[in-house]
Design an enzyme around this catalytic site. Sequence first.
Site, short mmCIF file in Angstrom:
data_model
loop_
_atom_site.label_atom_id
_atom_site.label_comp_id
_atom_site.label_asym_id
_atom_site.label_seq_id
_atom_site.Cartn_x
_atom_site.Cartn_y
_atom_site.Cartn_z
N GLY A 152 0.79 -1.22 0.00
CA GLY A 152 0.00 0.00 0.00
C GLY A 152 0.82 1.27 0.00
N GLY A 158 2.49 3.64 1.58
CA GLY A 158 3.04 3.87 2.91
C GLY A 158 3.58 5.27 3.10
N ASP A 217 8.00 5.78 8.54
CA ASP A 217 7.43 7.03 9.06
C ASP A 217 6.65 7.81 8.02
OD1 ASP A 217 9.46 8.10 7.46
OD2 ASP A 217 10.83 8.38 9.14
N ASP A 270 4.30 -4.39 -7.59
CA ASP A 270 3.68 -3.17 -7.05
C ASP A 270 4.27 -1.91 -7.67
OD1 ASP A 270 5.80 -4.35 -5.22
OD2 ASP A 270 5.79 -2.29 -4.51
#
Length: 672
Positions: free
Chosen positions: A142, A144, A177, A327
């Site tokens: 996904g 991130g 992060d 991906d």
Amino acid sequence: MIKIFRTRIRHHVNTSRISLLSIGTVFLRKLHLHGIMSSGSLESLNFDNLVLRSLPIDSEEENYIRQVSGACFSKVKPTPVSNPQLVAASLPALSLIDIDPKQVERADFAEFFSGNKLLPGSETAAHCYCGHQFGYFSGQLGDGAAMYLGEIVNKSGTRWEIQLKGSGLTPFSRSADGRKVLRSTIREFLCSEAIHHLGIPTTRAGSCVTSDSRVVRDIFYDGHPIQERCSIVLRIAPTFLRFGSFEIFKATDSETGRTGPSVGRNDILKQMLDYTVQTFYPEIWQAHSADKETAYVEFFKELTRRTARLVADWQSVGWCHGVLNTDNMSIVGVTIDYGPFGFMDKYDPDFICNASDDGGRYTYIKQPQICKWNIKKFAEAIQGVVPLAKTVPETKIFDEEYSDYYTKKMRKKFGLINTIEEQDGDLVGSFLDTLHKTGADFTNCFRCLSCLPLPGSPDFEERLQEVTEYLLSQCSTVEELKKEYRPRMNPRQFQMIMMLMESNPQLAPALGRGFAAFSQEIERLEKSKELENVTDEDKKKENQALWTAWLKTYVERLKKEADKVTDLTAANQRRKEVMNMTNPRFILRNYIAQNAIDAAEKGDFSEVRRVLEILQTPYSEDLDLVSLSQATAETTPPAATEDTSNSVESRTFVGQCYDGKPPSWSTDLRVT
């Protein structure tokens, strides 16, 4: 005036079922009519966020790390940064979404494109996808660090999705992060635009913004972390759906034991296929919407063709993606996700641009077969709706399309535009082989071939001598080759594997990428040993013989081209034009990007902007680099200063030309 409009909109909400999006559009149009907002302003962008209306959205609105089941997007907001500053903007890219160039000068431009402020009409979300990474299914991945801002339909009716990369935490950030740093953001910004201007399908980059917010990064994963600036790039594309978007339905993988978060949800798979074909392949939808399975198969075939052409484009300019996981493969056949990419300097079929690719899975020469492998994985991803018996046989299209497209590109690169000969493939192969044996520069050697006119031209012999000398000047010296083949593995790791191989060689396959890295280290040691007694004079003689032999073959081939023309002057002009529009003069070499990064990390963004301008005309013979350097320096506003006592020593040279042989220090650069 605005107060009156708000009252009317409130009345609309109470008396009709018009969507909030439609109301917002009406509101913006009224502001235009009354002159409150000008066309091309950031407040006037025509948002129409179709994908969020077409595909399921996660019902959980809290932003925390989790598996997202039964949804393609999760609503999430960008995390603000401190004191955002514009590093550079690409006006051609911004024009795609109708942003006027003057908007870039606004004091709050960086606020909008750092995520600190949201554009009117924007709806922010993170996309859920999975992926096969380095050949193994990794489960949910996904967005991130990236965030969907919405879709803008421009004045010509073209739809563009916009996205911020580096905008903060999302449900898909895993242990990270959600941030990107200045060096990686500059690289993605510059290369997105470089690839576009080379004529290769790609996502675009509208802006690069940095900030005073910091994150800790260990660049080489060697225990030496540093603080780096949080930075954000604006990405623009028809869509950011990728092969991995369809892998969220994957059943438990037999090798990794991982499962897609929406396994078994064929209802959502059908929604995604319908949305994709209808929106991005409208001709196929119009022709086959009554027979969905046929429409899906035709879409699969067209995606296969586009992917084959895309990787052929990469090969033709010597570009490596670096992380060709499923991906990172676009559902519309464009280059997507710029990470540890790299343009080759000297030609090496086994070139690895990603220093983390220990096993060499994504080398230059392997890119076509990896893309085809990914196509097969996409077939597996949609098998819940489209049987493999209907898609897998169509993967043969890949080889046919790649071969045909690559051959046409090569013919242009060699200036073979009048005749077709059966031996042309051998000519290309022998050229690449000569490049490899001499350690010659891929880009510069191709470019110089246009300087050789057709045989029979008055200055042919003189030009042939010049081309020969130039090709020889682009070859690697003995010292450069020794540096190239020096050991790269940790000595202790190498010794451990060596001992294991001597005692238990049958365990080699179990080492996976470690064994592949060991094998490559052995090859480097062997090549280094071969060079021990070679002198520069020996190398020069060998290079001279190799290039003289190849040029003799090339000249014989050009004679057949000359036999088909009646006007040599016109033919030479046409030939040079075709070759110089296929063989770039400028590419984003790692050292060029590093020069810009080094300067930017000291607060000077002028080199980023200068490099961007160079890359916007990669085929130009007329670009004056020295004048451009001076002009960029004069128009670049002073950036915030900072303490650079601990920074890397700058290697940027004012007025430096970027179309020559790379400097020796460039081989020390590693990208992970």
